[in-house]
Write a protein that holds these residues in place. Sequence first.
Motif, mmCIF file in Angstrom:
data_model
loop_
_atom_site.group_PDB
_atom_site.id
_atom_site.type_symbol
_atom_site.label_atom_id
_atom_site.label_comp_id
_atom_site.label_asym_id
_atom_site.label_seq_id
_atom_site.Cartn_x
_atom_site.Cartn_y
_atom_site.Cartn_z
ATOM 1 N N VAL A 148 0.804 -1.213 0.180
ATOM 2 C CA VAL A 148 0.078 -0.056 0.151
ATOM 3 C C VAL A 148 0.801 1.274 -0.068
ATOM 4 C CG1 VAL A 148 -1.560 1.423 1.348
ATOM 5 C CG2 VAL A 148 -2.152 -1.054 1.107
ATOM 6 N N GLU A 149 2.054 1.269 0.800
ATOM 7 C CA GLU A 149 2.668 2.570 0.883
ATOM 8 C C GLU A 149 3.767 2.734 -0.170
ATOM 9 O OE1 GLU A 149 2.809 2.283 5.823
ATOM 10 O OE2 GLU A 149 4.537 1.562 4.764
ATOM 11 N N ALA A 150 3.580 1.715 -0.905
ATOM 12 C CA ALA A 150 4.559 1.666 -2.303
ATOM 13 C C ALA A 150 3.740 1.827 -3.499
ATOM 14 C CB ALA A 150 5.349 0.449 -2.559
ATOM 15 N N ALA A 151 2.505 2.164 -3.292
ATOM 16 C CA ALA A 151 1.671 2.449 -4.540
ATOM 17 C C ALA A 151 1.307 3.942 -4.735
ATOM 18 C CB ALA A 151 0.418 1.639 -4.579
ATOM 19 N N LYS A 152 1.467 4.566 -5.809
ATOM 20 C CA LYS A 152 1.011 5.943 -6.083
ATOM 21 C C LYS A 152 -0.562 5.846 -6.023
ATOM 22 C CE LYS A 152 4.454 6.716 -9.933
ATOM 23 N NZ LYS A 152 4.705 6.923 -11.230
ATOM 24 N N ILE A 153 -1.201 5.058 -6.405
ATOM 25 C CA ILE A 153 -2.855 5.176 -6.127
ATOM 26 C C ILE A 153 -3.245 3.696 -5.513
ATOM 27 C CG2 ILE A 153 -4.915 5.321 -7.150
ATOM 28 C CD1 ILE A 153 -3.710 6.749 -9.551
ATOM 29 N N VAL A 154 -4.328 3.835 -4.595
ATOM 30 C CA VAL A 154 -4.577 2.543 -3.978
ATOM 31 C C VAL A 154 -5.924 2.474 -4.131
ATOM 32 C CG1 VAL A 154 -5.081 1.310 -1.798
ATOM 33 C CG2 VAL A 154 -2.812 2.726 -2.019
ATOM 34 N N TYR A 155 -6.533 1.376 -4.961
ATOM 35 C CA TYR A 155 -7.845 1.352 -5.535
ATOM 36 C C TYR A 155 -8.637 0.356 -4.854
ATOM 37 C CZ TYR A 155 -11.042 0.486 -9.614
ATOM 38 O OH TYR A 155 -12.135 0.398 -10.359
ATOM 39 N N LEU A 156 -9.695 0.761 -4.645
ATOM 40 C CA LEU A 156 -10.659 0.059 -3.593
ATOM 41 C C LEU A 156 -11.921 -0.514 -4.420
ATOM 42 C CD1 LEU A 156 -10.388 2.063 -0.345
ATOM 43 C CD2 LEU A 156 -8.820 0.056 -1.224
ATOM 44 N N GLU A 157 -12.433 -1.626 -4.532
ATOM 45 C CA GLU A 157 -13.679 -2.221 -5.150
ATOM 46 C C GLU A 157 -14.788 -2.022 -4.293
ATOM 47 O OE1 GLU A 157 -15.046 -6.338 -6.630
ATOM 48 O OE2 GLU A 157 -12.971 -6.125 -7.053
ATOM 49 N N GLY A 158 -15.848 -1.350 -4.755
ATOM 50 C CA GLY A 158 -16.963 -0.978 -3.766
ATOM 51 C C GLY A 158 -17.755 -2.231 -3.718
ATOM 52 N N TYR A 159 -17.524 -3.443 -4.415
ATOM 53 C CA TYR A 159 -18.342 -4.682 -4.290
ATOM 54 C C TYR A 159 -17.993 -5.198 -2.622
ATOM 55 C CZ TYR A 159 -19.763 -5.541 -9.110
ATOM 56 O OH TYR A 159 -20.560 -5.362 -10.022
ATOM 57 N N LEU A 160 -16.759 -4.698 -2.284
ATOM 58 C CA LEU A 160 -16.385 -5.482 -0.801
ATOM 59 C C LEU A 160 -17.096 -4.683 0.276
ATOM 60 C CD1 LEU A 160 -13.932 -6.566 -2.549
ATOM 61 C CD2 LEU A 160 -12.524 -6.460 -0.501
ATOM 62 N N PHE A 161 -17.749 -3.563 -0.024
ATOM 63 C CA PHE A 161 -18.636 -3.287 1.023
ATOM 64 C C PHE A 161 -19.693 -4.226 1.535
ATOM 65 C CE2 PHE A 161 -18.747 1.145 2.786
ATOM 66 C CZ PHE A 161 -17.717 1.635 2.517
ATOM 67 N N ASP A 162 -19.855 -5.437 0.814
ATOM 68 C CA ASP A 162 -20.818 -6.242 1.437
ATOM 69 C C ASP A 162 -20.326 -7.043 2.510
ATOM 70 O OD1 ASP A 162 -23.244 -6.076 -0.224
ATOM 71 O OD2 ASP A 162 -22.153 -6.731 -1.959
ATOM 72 N N ALA A 163 -18.921 -6.888 2.611
ATOM 73 C CA ALA A 163 -18.418 -7.526 3.688
ATOM 74 C C ALA A 163 -17.689 -6.851 4.909
ATOM 75 C CB ALA A 163 -17.368 -8.643 3.302
ATOM 76 N N GLU A 164 -18.301 -6.936 6.209
ATOM 77 C CA GLU A 164 -17.718 -6.108 7.212
ATOM 78 C C GLU A 164 -16.139 -6.159 7.443
ATOM 79 O OE1 GLU A 164 -18.506 -5.345 11.988
ATOM 80 O OE2 GLU A 164 -20.054 -6.657 11.023
ATOM 81 N N ALA A 165 -15.778 -7.439 7.326
ATOM 82 C CA ALA A 165 -14.324 -7.541 7.478
ATOM 83 C C ALA A 165 -13.524 -6.898 6.394
ATOM 84 C CB ALA A 165 -13.738 -9.028 7.586
ATOM 85 N N ALA A 166 -14.275 -6.642 5.157
ATOM 86 C CA ALA A 166 -13.436 -5.948 4.205
ATOM 87 C C ALA A 166 -13.588 -4.619 4.545
ATOM 88 C CB ALA A 166 -14.083 -6.470 2.690
ATOM 89 N N ARG A 167 -14.529 -4.122 4.849
ATOM 90 C CA ARG A 167 -14.567 -2.683 5.198
ATOM 91 C C ARG A 167 -13.789 -2.026 6.202
ATOM 92 N NH1 ARG A 167 -20.125 -3.788 5.160
ATOM 93 N NH2 ARG A 167 -20.528 -3.698 7.172
ATOM 94 N N ARG A 168 -13.236 -2.976 7.123
ATOM 95 C CA ARG A 168 -12.065 -2.896 8.224
ATOM 96 C C ARG A 168 -10.802 -2.791 7.285
ATOM 97 N NH1 ARG A 168 -15.015 -6.419 11.537
ATOM 98 N NH2 ARG A 168 -13.706 -8.287 11.060
#
Length: 329
Positions: A148-168
Amino acid sequence: MPDLYDVAAIGNAIVDVIAPATDAFLAENGLDKGAMMLVDPARSAALYAKMAAGVEASGGSAANTIAGLASFGGRGAFMGKVADDQLGEVFAHDMRAIGARFENAPLVGGPGTAISMINVTPDAQRTMCTYLGASVEFTDSDVDAATVEAAKIVYLEGYLFDAEAARRAFAKAAGLAHGAGRTIALTLSDGFVVERHRGGLMGFIESQVDLLFANETELTALFQTDDFDAAIEALRPHVKLAAVTRGAAGSVILSQGERLTVKAEAVEKVVDTTGAGDQYAAGFMFGLSQGRPLQQCGELASLAAAEVISHYGPRPLVSLRGLAAGKGY
């Protein structure tokens, strides 16, 4: 921290099964045309047995975006969860074969690798039934801080909002990224995701997101309006940068009070819209990571989307770098 990656993505690791279908087939099987619905293993297996012959390919929205980025010549990493099974091995091989980093340990003794049944009607609309399987077992412990710290952009997929663990996991990734001075990007993924998680998504967008991707349906769902321009104006105060796609009508880019319009790239025949938004995001973030002007970022995005809708499957079949060079980019 050096820039090792242009984009590091977190998303569902899924193997796609893509086949042609009729509207009658959708109706007979209770499928909502153009949407993504979640199914259990039994429903997934039953639908698979009924589908026409098709193709199987590694997919998952954010993973498709990383594949597009790699096709442009960008440096990508992907974080997601597969099972210790054959489909999981296929997915991992495919990601590494395109030159992307994928090092998450497979899940042992749990549900199988996620699979998505994608039925494509003659009008090129894709209707997805997805068994999320091992992909929802992704947690904050699977977020690699160094990546994460070595990436210019960190891209998150909205589909993961269905899982509480993924939101964390999203929260952890955002904290790490911003701590390292990186950009957090989010795609809304699907109108039904927005309907299910409007409040949570809005809060995350306002507090953590630097770059938002959405299509017209998702954006109007977020602000509960049928008026696209009203939705665009409502979005302005909440994000620094946004790219909103409108299919054949092109896309709109918002940036600090500026509104740019980008034409859709011409396509001889639209075959399958699976992956269009994923590849749009790939082109846009590739351009952004290379310091290109926003208008050109949008044009690269449109070029990538046009390539992927001209054939079956969610990933490019030809070099996007080559296509871009042919257009003078």
